[in-house]
Write a protein that holds these residues in place. Structure first.
Motif, PDB file in Angstrom:
ATOM      1  N   UNK A  30       0.927  -1.278  -0.049  1.00 23.57           N
ATOM      2  CA  UNK A  30       0.154  -0.037  -0.030  1.00 23.57           C
ATOM      3  C   UNK A  30       0.654   1.205   0.021  1.00 23.57           C
ATOM      4  N   UNK A  31       0.610   2.146  -0.793  1.00 23.64           N
ATOM      5  CA  UNK A  31       1.177   3.449  -0.811  1.00 23.64           C
ATOM      6  C   UNK A  31       0.836   4.348   0.238  1.00 23.64           C
ATOM      7  N   UNK A  32       1.808   4.622   0.856  1.00 23.05           N
ATOM      8  CA  UNK A  32       1.699   5.547   2.116  1.00 23.05           C
ATOM      9  C   UNK A  32       2.610   6.810   2.265  1.00 23.05           C
ATOM     10  N   UNK A  33       2.047   7.748   2.329  1.00 17.71           N
ATOM     11  CA  UNK A  33       3.117   8.930   2.528  1.00 17.71           C
ATOM     12  C   UNK A  33       3.972   9.060   3.895  1.00 17.71           C
ATOM     13  N   UNK A  34       5.186   9.555   3.691  1.00 11.66           N
ATOM     14  CA  UNK A  34       5.981   9.590   4.930  1.00 11.66           C
ATOM     15  C   UNK A  34       6.897  10.792   4.707  1.00 11.66           C
ATOM     16  N   UNK A  35       7.018  11.599   5.898  1.00  8.11           N
ATOM     17  CA  UNK A  35       7.591  12.691   5.882  1.00  8.11           C
ATOM     18  C   UNK A  35       9.069  12.569   6.521  1.00  8.11           C
ATOM     19  N   UNK A  36      10.099  12.717   5.762  1.00  5.26           N
ATOM     20  CA  UNK A  36      11.417  12.667   6.196  1.00  5.26           C
ATOM     21  C   UNK A  36      12.282  13.924   6.200  1.00  5.26           C
ATOM     22  N   UNK A  37      12.541  14.396   7.481  1.00  6.04           N
ATOM     23  CA  UNK A  37      13.291  15.486   7.776  1.00  6.04           C
ATOM     24  C   UNK A  37      14.689  15.512   6.982  1.00  6.04           C
ATOM     25  N   UNK A  38      15.198  16.422   6.107  1.00  7.58           N
ATOM     26  CA  UNK A  38      16.149  16.684   5.532  1.00  7.58           C
ATOM     27  C   UNK A  38      17.133  17.215   6.185  1.00  7.58           C
ATOM     28  N   UNK A  39      18.511  16.804   5.927  1.00  8.06           N
ATOM     29  CA  UNK A  39      19.508  17.731   6.760  1.00  8.06           C
ATOM     30  C   UNK A  39      19.719  19.161   6.325  1.00  8.06           C
ATOM     31  N   UNK A  40      19.929  20.115   7.400  1.00  8.92           N
ATOM     32  CA  UNK A  40      20.063  21.581   6.882  1.00  8.92           C
ATOM     33  C   UNK A  40      21.123  21.790   5.884  1.00  8.92           C
ATOM     34  N   UNK A  41      21.023  22.582   5.212  1.00  8.17           N
ATOM     35  CA  UNK A  41      21.944  22.992   4.113  1.00  8.17           C
ATOM     36  C   UNK A  41      21.738  24.755   3.869  1.00  8.17           C
ATOM     37  N   UNK A  42      22.893  25.011   3.295  1.00 11.63           N
ATOM     38  CA  UNK A  42      23.160  26.544   3.097  1.00 11.63           C
ATOM     39  C   UNK A  42      23.285  27.149   4.621  1.00 11.63           C
ATOM     40  N   UNK A  43      22.602  28.430   4.546  1.00 11.74           N
ATOM     41  CA  UNK A  43      23.016  29.449   5.870  1.00 11.74           C
ATOM     42  C   UNK A  43      22.767  28.670   7.047  1.00 11.74           C
ATOM     43  N   UNK A  44      21.582  28.066   7.326  1.00  9.92           N
ATOM     44  CA  UNK A  44      21.393  27.458   8.617  1.00  9.92           C
ATOM     45  C   UNK A  44      22.435  26.506   9.157  1.00  9.92           C
ATOM     46  N   UNK A  45      23.354  25.843   8.108  1.00  4.41           N
ATOM     47  CA  UNK A  45      24.635  25.056   8.631  1.00  4.41           C
ATOM     48  C   UNK A  45      25.555  25.954   9.282  1.00  4.41           C
ATOM     49  N   UNK A  46      25.548  27.289   9.177  1.00  5.80           N
ATOM     50  CA  UNK A  46      26.603  28.003   9.786  1.00  5.80           C
ATOM     51  C   UNK A  46      26.048  29.271  10.586  1.00  5.80           C
ATOM     52  N   UNK A  47      24.892  29.479  10.362  1.00  3.16           N
ATOM     53  CA  UNK A  47      24.250  30.563  11.223  1.00  3.16           C
ATOM     54  C   UNK A  47      23.489  30.049  12.229  1.00  3.16           C
ATOM     55  N   UNK A  48      23.727  29.835  13.582  1.00  2.00           N
ATOM     56  CA  UNK A  48      22.821  29.278  14.525  1.00  2.00           C
ATOM     57  C   UNK A  48      21.377  30.022  14.779  1.00  2.00           C
TER      58      UNK A  48
END
Length: 381
Positions: A30-48
């Motif tokens: 059965x096709x079930x949608x799933x949300x996957x949290x992708x790793x941060x990229x761009x400015x969030x990686x160096x700007x806390x």
């Protein structure tokens, strides 16, 4: 059964198998949608403080992020706010004085208290001018309650501090039994200075334990801290007072570039460097004299039946010298030439005639005799 019928039956069987496989797959999966949290990229990686800036902008507040504190570029106004995430003791005395003058005109400054260090703490620092002294008391949590939310604990990893003049604080949050504070709001002229032992709740949330501004209590506490100038001016978020070291950045982040270049340079140096000891055997030195080479060449020609070539070469050498020393005799031919050579060399004509006649191809004795005569006659010219 013909070949056409066999092909048709095979095709039907393949189609039937595909239909059955499709029905089995649709019935068991059965096709079930799933949300996957992708790793941060761009400015969030160096700007806390990226999440805090975007949250403020969505609320209609002008917010700017800066890696370093640049007072000339910021052009602070009395209604602005400055949040500094890094150690305020690294500021130069001139910058600390300019910040305090701006706060006195109506600015709002938020600082984080670093770990106590007797060598760096002093009255000349920004914290020292405000009467703030970092404490050696171990970190501990402060309860934070928001209506309708579970109880939170804040400042669990922060460094406590004390005030030289506790009465100067508009707000104080800490433990009464040891007089250490986790948060204090000081009035300085027309402005205010908020001092916190920890700002982790303002950072970007990275996982389920470090939720950041995704938690309602964290947003409520952030709104309380920014209240003095909220909505009046620009909020400057300074997430690193000092720029990161160039060498540390190159070593930590630039290794995919400099490591292959370093290996290529080392390989080139190894190829161009002086080697100790021969990798290949030294070439053999020539050990034979010219006479040995001539003898070896003659033996080779004699072995393969080329003795007429040896005699012809010697005869040509004799005639070449004869043309230089006795051109008249060389111009003659046949018997007249033999008599002329005999008179010139004072030899019997029969001997000269024998020397000028080619020997039989297999007569080695005649060959040696004629070559010897030609050599002697050539030397006498």
């Amino acid at each position: 059964m013909t070949a056409r019928w066999r092909i048709a039956l095979a095709t039907l069987a393949a189609l039937l198998a595909m239909v059955l496989a499709t029905l089995w797959f649709l019935r068991n999966f059965e096709r079930v949608p799933e949300q996957v949290a992708l790793p941060a990229y761009g400015e969030p990686t160096y700007n806390p403080l990226y999440a805090l800036r975007e949250t403020l902008r969505r609320d209609g507040i002008t917010a700017e992020s800066r890696r370093t504190l640049d007072l000339r570029a910021m052009q602070l106004q009395p209604g602005d706010s400055v949040l500094m995430l890094d150690d305020p003791r690294t500021l130069a005395p001139a910058e600390a004085g300019q910040l305090l003058d701006w706060v006195q005109q109506g600015g709002h400054l938020l600082l984080r208290v670093p770990e106590a260090d007797p060598e760096r703490d002093g009255d000349a620092t920004l914290l020292g001018r405000l009467g703030i002294q970092p404490s050696d008391v171990p970190p501990r949590c402060q309860p934070w309650r928001v209506k309708g939310q579970d109880e939170h604990s804040e400042f669990c990893r922060g460094h406590r501090f004390t005030l030289a003049a506790p009465s100067s604080a508009e707000l104080r949050w800490g433990d009464a039994h040891d007089a250490t504070l986790a948060h204090a709001r000081l009035r300085h002229g027309n402005g205010r200075v908020d001092v916190l032992s920890d700002m982790d709740f303002l950072r970007n949330g990275s996982d389920e334990r470090d939720t950041g501004l995704r938690d309602v209590p964290h947003r409520d506490l952030t709104r309380l801290l920014l209240a003095p100038n909220y909505g009046r001016g620009t909020i400057h978020l300074v997430y690193a007072v000092q720029a990161p070291s160039l060498w540390r950045t190159l070593l930590g982040d630039g290794w995919p570039v400099w490591l292959p270049l370093l290996l290529a340079l080392l390989a080139w140096l190894w190829m161009r460097s002086q080697r100790f000891g021969a990798l290949l055997p030294s070439p053999r030195e020539e050990r034979r004299s010219l006479l040995e080479h001539v003898r070896a060449s003659g033996e080779h020609l004699h072995r393969y039946g080329k003795t007429p070539l040896l005699y012809a070469a010697m005869r040509q050498a004799f005639l070449a010298r004869l043309r230089r020393r006795a051109p008249l005799a060389a111009a003659l031919g046949g018997e007249a030439q033999a008599r002329a050579i005999a008179e010139h060399l004072q030899l019997p004509p029969e001997q000269v005639r024998t020397a000028l006649q080619a020997p039989a191809s297999r007569d080695d004795a005649a060959l040696r005799e004629r070559i010897a005569l030609l050599i002697r006659m050539r030397n006498q010219l």
